[in-house]
Design a protein around this motif. Structure first.
Motif, mmCIF file in Angstrom:
data_model
loop_
_atom_site.group_PDB
_atom_site.id
_atom_site.type_symbol
_atom_site.label_atom_id
_atom_site.label_comp_id
_atom_site.label_asym_id
_atom_site.label_seq_id
_atom_site.Cartn_x
_atom_site.Cartn_y
_atom_site.Cartn_z
ATOM 1 N N LEU A 206 0.812 -1.090 0.041
ATOM 2 C CA LEU A 206 -0.102 0.113 0.159
ATOM 3 C C LEU A 206 0.689 1.109 -0.069
ATOM 4 O O LEU A 206 1.573 1.389 0.889
ATOM 5 C CB LEU A 206 -0.825 -0.082 1.186
ATOM 6 C CG LEU A 206 -1.933 1.168 1.635
ATOM 7 C CD1 LEU A 206 -2.680 1.443 0.447
ATOM 8 C CD2 LEU A 206 -2.605 0.998 2.609
ATOM 9 N N GLU A 207 0.940 1.880 -1.021
ATOM 10 C CA GLU A 207 1.613 3.240 -1.167
ATOM 11 C C GLU A 207 0.912 4.403 -0.485
ATOM 12 O O GLU A 207 -0.222 4.538 -0.454
ATOM 13 C CB GLU A 207 1.784 3.573 -2.713
ATOM 14 C CG GLU A 207 2.425 2.426 -3.690
ATOM 15 C CD GLU A 207 3.896 2.193 -3.374
ATOM 16 O OE1 GLU A 207 4.543 3.111 -2.944
ATOM 17 O OE2 GLU A 207 4.089 0.983 -3.549
ATOM 18 N N ILE A 208 1.890 5.235 0.271
ATOM 19 C CA ILE A 208 1.138 6.514 1.131
ATOM 20 C C ILE A 208 2.070 7.511 0.551
ATOM 21 O O ILE A 208 3.323 7.398 0.571
ATOM 22 C CB ILE A 208 1.465 6.101 2.510
ATOM 23 C CG1 ILE A 208 0.529 4.725 2.794
ATOM 24 C CG2 ILE A 208 0.884 7.204 3.342
ATOM 25 C CD1 ILE A 208 0.892 4.261 4.332
ATOM 26 N N GLN A 209 1.232 8.475 0.311
ATOM 27 C CA GLN A 209 2.090 9.483 -0.502
ATOM 28 C C GLN A 209 1.413 11.004 0.364
ATOM 29 O O GLN A 209 0.323 11.047 0.709
ATOM 30 C CB GLN A 209 1.966 10.061 -1.977
ATOM 31 C CG GLN A 209 2.565 8.814 -2.589
ATOM 32 C CD GLN A 209 2.565 8.665 -4.289
ATOM 33 O OE1 GLN A 209 1.833 9.612 -4.728
ATOM 34 N NE2 GLN A 209 2.963 7.721 -4.683
ATOM 35 N N GLY A 210 2.370 12.133 0.138
ATOM 36 C CA GLY A 210 1.679 13.510 0.564
ATOM 37 C C GLY A 210 1.871 13.583 2.040
ATOM 38 O O GLY A 210 1.129 14.765 2.506
ATOM 39 N N LEU A 211 2.370 12.841 2.628
ATOM 40 C CA LEU A 211 2.523 13.191 4.094
ATOM 41 C C LEU A 211 3.947 13.506 4.693
ATOM 42 O O LEU A 211 4.926 13.032 3.945
ATOM 43 C CB LEU A 211 2.097 11.864 4.987
ATOM 44 C CG LEU A 211 0.527 11.832 4.724
ATOM 45 C CD1 LEU A 211 0.067 10.305 4.327
ATOM 46 C CD2 LEU A 211 -0.148 12.425 6.074
ATOM 47 N N PRO A 212 4.174 13.917 5.721
ATOM 48 C CA PRO A 212 5.434 14.440 6.212
ATOM 49 C C PRO A 212 6.534 13.707 6.231
ATOM 50 O O PRO A 212 7.657 13.528 6.174
ATOM 51 C CB PRO A 212 5.130 14.988 7.793
ATOM 52 C CG PRO A 212 3.678 15.400 7.760
ATOM 53 C CD PRO A 212 3.044 14.290 6.743
ATOM 54 N N SER A 217 5.641 2.747 1.903
ATOM 55 C CA SER A 217 4.708 1.752 1.696
ATOM 56 C C SER A 217 4.704 0.682 2.823
ATOM 57 O O SER A 217 5.389 0.760 3.731
ATOM 58 C CB SER A 217 4.945 0.988 0.489
ATOM 59 O OG SER A 217 6.187 0.345 0.505
ATOM 60 N N LEU A 218 3.409 0.190 2.814
ATOM 61 C CA LEU A 218 3.099 -1.012 3.905
ATOM 62 C C LEU A 218 2.644 -2.392 3.220
ATOM 63 O O LEU A 218 2.037 -2.254 2.189
ATOM 64 C CB LEU A 218 1.937 -0.366 4.799
ATOM 65 C CG LEU A 218 2.229 0.457 5.727
ATOM 66 C CD1 LEU A 218 0.687 1.022 6.229
ATOM 67 C CD2 LEU A 218 2.980 0.417 6.930
ATOM 68 N N SER A 219 3.349 -3.442 3.921
ATOM 69 C CA SER A 219 2.981 -4.616 3.123
ATOM 70 C C SER A 219 1.583 -5.144 3.945
ATOM 71 O O SER A 219 1.242 -4.505 4.945
ATOM 72 C CB SER A 219 4.002 -5.622 3.344
ATOM 73 O OG SER A 219 4.063 -5.986 5.013
ATOM 74 N N LEU A 220 1.000 -5.978 3.472
ATOM 75 C CA LEU A 220 -0.243 -6.427 4.188
ATOM 76 C C LEU A 220 0.078 -6.957 5.706
ATOM 77 O O LEU A 220 -0.849 -6.698 6.433
ATOM 78 C CB LEU A 220 -1.060 -7.517 3.106
ATOM 79 C CG LEU A 220 -2.369 -8.174 3.817
ATOM 80 C CD1 LEU A 220 -3.608 -7.051 3.870
ATOM 81 C CD2 LEU A 220 -2.758 -9.294 2.985
ATOM 82 N N GLY A 294 -7.413 2.669 -6.639
ATOM 83 C CA GLY A 294 -7.607 1.036 -6.726
ATOM 84 C C GLY A 294 -6.579 0.569 -7.521
ATOM 85 O O GLY A 294 -5.975 1.232 -8.395
ATOM 86 N N LEU A 295 -6.187 -0.809 -7.422
ATOM 87 C CA LEU A 295 -5.427 -1.627 -8.405
ATOM 88 C C LEU A 295 -6.122 -2.039 -9.697
ATOM 89 O O LEU A 295 -5.289 -2.692 -10.452
ATOM 90 C CB LEU A 295 -4.673 -2.554 -7.683
ATOM 91 C CG LEU A 295 -3.789 -2.209 -6.368
ATOM 92 C CD1 LEU A 295 -3.621 -3.475 -5.691
ATOM 93 C CD2 LEU A 295 -2.442 -1.697 -7.040
ATOM 94 N N ASP A 296 -7.265 -1.932 -9.916
ATOM 95 C CA ASP A 296 -8.268 -2.363 -11.019
ATOM 96 C C ASP A 296 -7.876 -1.263 -12.047
ATOM 97 O O ASP A 296 -7.835 0.023 -11.738
ATOM 98 C CB ASP A 296 -9.554 -2.494 -10.817
ATOM 99 C CG ASP A 296 -10.284 -1.194 -9.877
ATOM 100 O OD1 ASP A 296 -9.782 -0.394 -9.285
ATOM 101 O OD2 ASP A 296 -11.592 -1.345 -9.857
ATOM 102 N N LEU A 355 -7.257 -1.588 -2.793
ATOM 103 C CA LEU A 355 -6.610 -0.380 -2.512
ATOM 104 C C LEU A 355 -5.107 -0.380 -2.742
ATOM 105 O O LEU A 355 -4.322 -1.215 -2.333
ATOM 106 C CB LEU A 355 -6.769 0.254 -0.956
ATOM 107 C CG LEU A 355 -6.378 1.497 -0.722
ATOM 108 C CD1 LEU A 355 -7.031 2.601 -1.525
ATOM 109 C CD2 LEU A 355 -6.316 1.774 0.815
ATOM 110 N N GLY A 356 -4.595 0.538 -3.656
ATOM 111 C CA GLY A 356 -3.264 0.432 -3.916
ATOM 112 C C GLY A 356 -2.599 1.597 -3.465
ATOM 113 O O GLY A 356 -1.259 1.533 -3.353
ATOM 114 N N LYS A 357 -3.151 2.763 -3.325
ATOM 115 C CA LYS A 357 -2.563 4.021 -3.048
ATOM 116 C C LYS A 357 -3.430 5.029 -2.322
ATOM 117 O O LYS A 357 -4.668 5.197 -2.392
ATOM 118 C CB LYS A 357 -1.995 4.760 -4.124
ATOM 119 C CG LYS A 357 -0.957 5.998 -3.974
ATOM 120 C CD LYS A 357 -0.267 6.140 -5.296
ATOM 121 C CE LYS A 357 -0.734 7.568 -6.033
ATOM 122 N NZ LYS A 357 -0.026 7.465 -7.213
#
Ligand SMILES: Nc1nc2c(c(=O)[nH]1)N[C@H]1C(S)=C(S)[C@@H](COP(=O)(O)O)O[C@H]1N2
Ligand SMILES: [Mo]
Length: 530
Positions: A206-212, A217-220, A294-296, A355-357
């Motif tokens: 899970l990619e996470i962007q725009g934060l300080p 990214s996080l694995s499941l 999403g990843l779709d 959810l991908g990002k």
């Protein structure tokens, strides 16, 4: 125009109308172009295959077809062994320029993704552009390689009422809907805009962007272990639920949902708030919206996307989840495996699956579904006048209720003396349904229904905290049959904790996308004299 997914089939429908208009306007030019081409084709035919019978077409290799990929070189495509010069069609294609993605090759893989094309009139239009046949060798090879992007979609329960097979959209029969307070996963309505993506849980990130704390990214496994598991029972409703009633007033674009594009589940996962804080969120951090991807993907690689206001995302009382469980099981493929967003009280469309990002941003999601869909308009707004920028994206949904039993057109025996009516009621934004009124006479007199918040006999002891009523209520009322009535017009309407009520009729809330359909629900039944 962005992604032409199933959700936008509707967009296509009107676009087809525009296209037909375009065909008329451009008829002269096209006719002459068409004639020119037919002459060319006939000339070619005589050189390649000097036979008398008409119509014969020249045979082209895939290599030859592949040379026609631009408006300048001409745009050729193949379909089931035929070669088509669609150069002139590009300008009037309802899906716009995207048709160029197929240029120089086969239409099948694209049409497989956008099943709206599989209609007779589409084939008719295409046949007008035929210029040749594809060589048998190339044709056979194509047939072998064009795969169906939906072939890895999961199996589904046969009881579902299918609105669209590809992409898959289905609702449970309404009688089944009210049998369970918690909708079983197999019966939970399914609304996909695209093929179900195959996600490997071991390599998922899970990619996470725009934060300080910067992009991360996080694995499941991390999502499951680093953050407390939080459980929320929340009802999900599609903006298009009950669109069929809007369609009866005047047809609109969209899947013809009945009353069951709504379901209730117990979701478990990490709180979005906790994940955002992990990534450095704190009060004062810039950003107004949390965007989800999403990843779709559609054929252009565009992913499904949506966003919610940051206040909802970070609020402790907002209960927004990155869910990996649904009703105690791992998230099913159709519902977003391995992780989906659950935004309680908010329209289905923002509850992004697969959810991908996640990104914190000053802007709302730029996706088609945030910008140009899932918005409400005046009944007087039509496709020629609509300005999608003028209306806010739907987030919290209005108060809703519907009758699940008896079914429209069913018969009640006079000798029974009474009739039992069942249904559901729910409101968006965490507003609790406080009352459901039921009428047997079209709304002249009313009975107050009994509400419940759990399976029969195991109802929740306490009400949810104020402003956090995320789950629906099922209701039931047994009322005496009116003495002389031969027919009953059964009506229900709900009231939420803000004393919002449902409008009594559909026409004044008609809107071109057929969303937000929440008028009093009406069911007609006959009374039999035995
Ligand atoms: N990635 C992704 N998320 C998505 C969708 C989608 O097509 N792709 N459809 C949305 C819509 S419009 C609705 S109503 C809900 C439906 O969720 P469900 O299929 O679990 O009922 O998912 C939402 N999330
Ligand atoms: Mo939806």
């Amino acid at each position: 125009m962005p992604g032409q997914s199933g959700g936008q089939c509707h967009t296509h429908a009107s676009a087809w109308r525009h296209m037909l208009a375009g065909l008329f306007l451009g008829a002269g030019a096209m006719l002459s172009y068409g004639l020119y081409h037919r002459q060319q084709a006939e000339q070619a035919a005589t050189t390649v295959q000097p036979v008398r019978e008409v119509p014969t077409f020249p045979v082209y290799s895939q290599e030859e077809v592949a040379k026609h990929r631009t408006l300048a070189d001409g745009v050729w495509v193949t379909y089931k062994g035929g070669v088509y010069d669609i150069t002139d069609f590009v300008a009037v294609h309802p899906g716009g320029d995207k048709i160029l993605l197929a240029a120089g090759g086969a239409l099948e893989p694209f049409w497989a993704l956008y099943a709206v094309h599989n209609q007779e009139h589409v084939l008719e239009i295409l046949s007008g552009y035929k210029v040749g046949e594809l060589s048998p060798e190339d044709s056979a090879q194509q047939a072998a390689s064009s795969t169906d992007p939906y072939s890895s979609d999961p199996p589904r329960h046969p009881a579902l009422r299918v609105n669209s097979q590809k992409p898959f959209n289905a609702e449970p029969p309404s009688e089944i809907l009210s049998d369970n307070y918690i909708t079983p996963n197999a019966f939970f309505f399914k609304r996909n805009h695209l093929p179900v993506p195959k996600v490997d849980p071991d390599t998922y990130r899970l990619e996470i962007q725009g934060l300080p704390k910067g992009p991360m990214s996080l694995s499941l496994a991390e999502l499951k272990s680093k953050f407390p598991k939080h459980t929320v029972t929340a009802t999900l409703q599609c903006a298009g639920n009950r669109r069929s009633e809007i369609n009866q007033v005047k047809p609109v674009k969209g899947l013809n949902w009945g009353i069951a594009a709504i379901s209730n589940a117990t979701w478990a996962g990490a709180r979005l708030r906790d994940v955002l804080i992990h990534a450095g969120y704190e009060p004062g951090v810039k950003g107004k919206h949390v965007q989800f991807e999403g990843l779709d993907r559609d054929v252009t690689g565009t992913t499904y996307g949506a966003s919610i206001p940051v206040g909802k995302a970070v609020s402790e009382e907002g209960d927004v989840l990155l869910a990996y469980e649904m009703n105690g099981e791992e998230l099913p493929a159709d519902h977003g495996f391995p992780v989906r967003v659950v935004v309680p009280g908010t329209v289905g469309a923002r509850n992004v699956k697969w959810l991908g990002k996640i990104a914190l941003s000053e802007e709302e999601s730029s996706s088609h579904w945030q910008q140009n869909d899932y918005k409400g308009f005046s009944p007087s707004t039509d496709w020629d006048t609509v300005d999608f920028k003028s209306a806010p994206a739907i987030q919290e949904l209005p108060v809703q209720s519907a009758i699940t039993q008896p079914a429209e057109g069913s018969v009640v025996e006079r000798s029974q003396e009474e009739v039992t009516i069942k249904g559901y009621a729910w409101s968006g934004g965490g507003r609790e349904v406080v009352r459901v009124d039921v009428s047997l006479d079209g709304g002249r007199t009313w009975h107050v229904a009994e509400l419940r918040s759990g399976e029969k006999g195991q109802e929740a002891a306490a009400s949810p905290p104020p402003g956090r009523a995320w789950a629906w209520k099922l209701w039931e009322v047994t009322a005496p049959l009116p003495p002389a009535a031969q027919e009953l017009e059964i009506v229900c309407k709900a009231v939420d904790s803000s004393y919002n009520v449902q409008p009594d009729t559909v026409a004044p809330i008609w809107n071109l996308r057929g969303v937000l359909s929440n008028a009093w629900h009406r069911v007609r039944v006959k009374v039999s004299e035995d």
